[in-house]
Enzyme design. Structure first.
Site, short mmCIF file in Angstrom:
data_model
loop_
_atom_site.label_atom_id
_atom_site.label_comp_id
_atom_site.label_asym_id
_atom_site.label_seq_id
_atom_site.Cartn_x
_atom_site.Cartn_y
_atom_site.Cartn_z
N CYS A 279 -15.49 -65.22 -59.61
CA CYS A 279 -15.98 -65.06 -60.99
C CYS A 279 -14.96 -64.47 -61.96
O CYS A 279 -14.64 -65.11 -62.95
CB CYS A 279 -17.23 -64.19 -60.98
SG CYS A 279 -18.53 -64.91 -60.01
C1 UGA Z 1 -18.56 -60.09 -60.60
C2 UGA Z 1 -19.25 -59.03 -61.48
O1 UGA Z 1 -19.09 -57.74 -60.92
C3 UGA Z 1 -20.73 -59.32 -61.62
O2 UGA Z 1 -21.31 -58.38 -62.53
C4 UGA Z 1 -20.88 -60.74 -62.16
O3 UGA Z 1 -22.23 -61.08 -62.35
C5 UGA Z 1 -20.24 -61.71 -61.18
O4 UGA Z 1 -18.85 -61.39 -61.07
C6 UGA Z 1 -20.42 -63.12 -61.68
O5 UGA Z 1 -19.88 -63.49 -62.70
O6 UGA Z 1 -21.17 -63.87 -61.06
P1 UGA Z 1 -18.27 -60.32 -57.95
O7 UGA Z 1 -17.35 -61.45 -58.25
O8 UGA Z 1 -19.30 -60.48 -56.91
O9 UGA Z 1 -19.07 -59.93 -59.27
O10 UGA Z 1 -17.29 -59.15 -57.54
P2 UGA Z 1 -17.03 -57.63 -57.94
O11 UGA Z 1 -17.76 -56.74 -57.03
O12 UGA Z 1 -17.21 -57.41 -59.37
O13 UGA Z 1 -15.47 -57.51 -57.59
C7 UGA Z 1 -14.48 -58.15 -58.36
C8 UGA Z 1 -13.07 -57.90 -57.88
O14 UGA Z 1 -12.54 -56.76 -58.53
C9 UGA Z 1 -12.85 -57.64 -56.39
O15 UGA Z 1 -11.74 -58.39 -56.00
C10 UGA Z 1 -12.54 -56.17 -56.32
O16 UGA Z 1 -11.75 -55.84 -55.22
C11 UGA Z 1 -11.82 -55.96 -57.61
N1 UGA Z 1 -11.77 -54.58 -58.12
C12 UGA Z 1 -12.92 -53.93 -58.43
C13 UGA Z 1 -10.56 -53.98 -58.33
O17 UGA Z 1 -9.50 -54.57 -58.07
N2 UGA Z 1 -10.51 -52.72 -58.83
C14 UGA Z 1 -11.61 -52.04 -59.15
O18 UGA Z 1 -11.49 -50.89 -59.61
C15 UGA Z 1 -12.85 -52.64 -58.93
#
Ligand code: UGA
Length: 445
Positions: A279
């Site tokens: 996403c």
């Molecule tokens: C994301 C959003 O969090 C949801 O709110 C949204 O609805 C969804 O996309 C979507 O568009 O469907 P998701 O892709 O499941 O959800 O993953 P996240 O938990 O948000 O993680 C995103 C990425 O960011 C991961 O690779 C994580 O490792 C990374 N991340 C997160 C970082 O690199 N640093 C951080 O501080 C936090």
């Protein structure tokens, strides 16, 4: 209500199962026969906590899956488009959305007198008005707004907790340009009393989804830019910087009893090796491409992506402080999925890190608690040797690089301490205590 859901993938299946649980009569439509058979026998085609139980409770009573498009549309008062919008690296492909709209339109001729078509797939602002609606009108021979309704209802599901997110949403965004469409949407979500609802027009609803993901991506790159500066200036640890920022009352407000509540958004303000998944990278790329093509550059979001793209290089730079060149250096990667608790490797930072290490001649192995089979699809045994246990991944390598914050990696300090000589530990997520290692490097230090 009688609901048909077009596309029984990740979003479609979760939506279908949860809508049935909320009391609607749901038919999921998909072209994939195997998927349909699985769903009908109570087996979800994706792994999501709690989904199987909900599916089994509703299948064959309020929920069915079929390939029969015409029957599904005829059955329904509302059709939700939940097909994929794959990215070509920049723009999203609307092929599946167009096809779904065309098929719905064709079958609208026999459908209920007033049928609402809802776009749930993530599409750039304007797509529903400019592309979906005209296709529906043309293939149905009916007039939108009068003879059928068109609406937008984006999803905000986080992978790994999608079913819980759907059942207890933080918000519901309803986009419609006329009263009958909005009334139908309200009936569809009548079971979510107490959830804040944003009622707006279709194009704004589409934008809310992109703005939400763009904010998360921006926070992550913000933290990572500070990580670079901390490392560049020297003598500053980004983990302490971030902790200091997190204690601000904006991010950790005071509750009535004096305790502090951590705003979950602060979990998107951690330095690391970058964001991935299906996403955030896709949505930010698509929005920028869409904006630029229409004459509005987005320099902030461009920088967000550039910073993210550079994260693997930052991890490699830490390794190179100790091993240069990297030829024949034994490196073990801990974590391959884009985030913990999933086997999803789409856009995972592990992929560019592996590619670069291979290009530089390192000898690679890796361990992920669940994503090893996914990794095998991407890299042959000759390039990446996959370990069955964490212990195995740590023995006999020169360096260990943590890429994903899996909880089980909390055991790494103890396990590494038993080995002699201990490998260099590179923390790509700043997950573990830097003092717990004999030889340590971390992002933003
Ligand atoms: C994301 C959003 O969090 C949801 O709110 C949204 O609805 C969804 O996309 C979507 O568009 O469907 P998701 O892709 O499941 O959800 O993953 P996240 O938990 O948000 O993680 C995103 C990425 O960011 C991961 O690779 C994580 O490792 C990374 N991340 C997160 C970082 O690199 N640093 C951080 O501080 C936090």
């Amino acid at each position: 209500m009688k609901v048909s859901i077009i596309g029984a993938g990740y979003v479609g299946l979760v939506t279908g199962v949860c809508m049935a649980e909320k009391g609607h009569d749901v038919i999921c439509v998909d072209v994939d026969e195997e998927k349909i058979a699985k769903i009908n026998s109570g087996v979800p085609s994706i792994h999501e906590a709690g989904l199987e139980e909900l599916l089994q409770r509703n299948i064959q009573s309020r929920l069915k899956a079929t390939r029969d498009f015409a029957a599904a549309i005829k059955h329904a008062d509302v059709s939700l488009i939940a097909v994929g919008t794959p990215s070509d690296g920049n723009e999203i492909s609307l092929a599946q959305v167009r096809e779904a709209a065309y098929q719905i339109g064709k079958n609208l001729r026999q459908a209920a007198p007033y049928h609402l078509v809802v776009v749930k797939s993530t599409v750039v602002p304007g797509t529903t008005d400019e592309i979906v609606l005209p296709i529906l009108e043309e293939s149905s021979g009916r007039k939108a707004g009068l003879e059928f309704g068109v609406a937008v209802n984006p999803e905000f599901l986080t992978e790994g907790q999608a079913a819980a997110d759907f059942m207890n949403p933080d918000r519901i965004v309803l986009g419609a340009n006329d009263d009958p469409s909005m009334q139908h949407l309200d009936r569809l979500y009548a079971g979510f009393q107490g959830t804040p609802m944003v009622r707006t027009n279709r194009k704004t609803a589409e934008m809310i989804k992109y703005a939400s993901n763009a904010l998360l991506a921006t926070q992550i790159s913000f933290a990572n830019e500070f990580a670079n500066l901390c490392a560049g200036l020297g003598g500053i640890d980004v983990v302490d910087v971030v902790r200091g920022v997190h204690l601000s009352a904006y991010l950790r407000p005071m509750a009535m009893d004096g305790s502090r509540i951590q705003a979950p958004i602060s979990s998107f303000l951690e330095a690391g090796c970058g964001f991935g998944g299906s996403c955030l990278p896709k949505d930010v790329n698509a929005l920028i491409a869409h904006a630029e093509a229409r004459g509005t550059p987005m320099p902030l979001l461009r920088a967000v992506l550039d910073i993210n793209k550079d994260r693997p290089r930052q991890v490699l730079a830490l390794l190179k402080r100790h091993f240069s060149p990297l030829r024949n250096v034994g490196v073990s990667l801990l974590g391959l999925s884009f985030k913990p608790d999933t086997d999803d490797m789409r856009e995972s930072p592990a992929i560019p890190i592996i590619r670069e290490l291979l290009a530089q001649g390192a000898i690679l192995r890796a361990y992920d608690p669940v994503a090893n089979p996914e990794a095998r699809k991407l890299f042959p045994d000759s390039q990446l040797s996959l370990c069955g246990t964490l212990e195995e991944a740590l023995v006999g390598v020169d360096a260990v690089v943590l890429v994903t914050r899996w909880e089980t990696f909390g055991r790494v300090p103890e396990l590494l301490a038993k080995l002699n000589p201990a490998a260099l530990f590179v923390d790509g997520r700043r997950m573990l205590d830097k003092h717990a290692f004999a030889r340590y490097e971390g992002i933003g230090l």
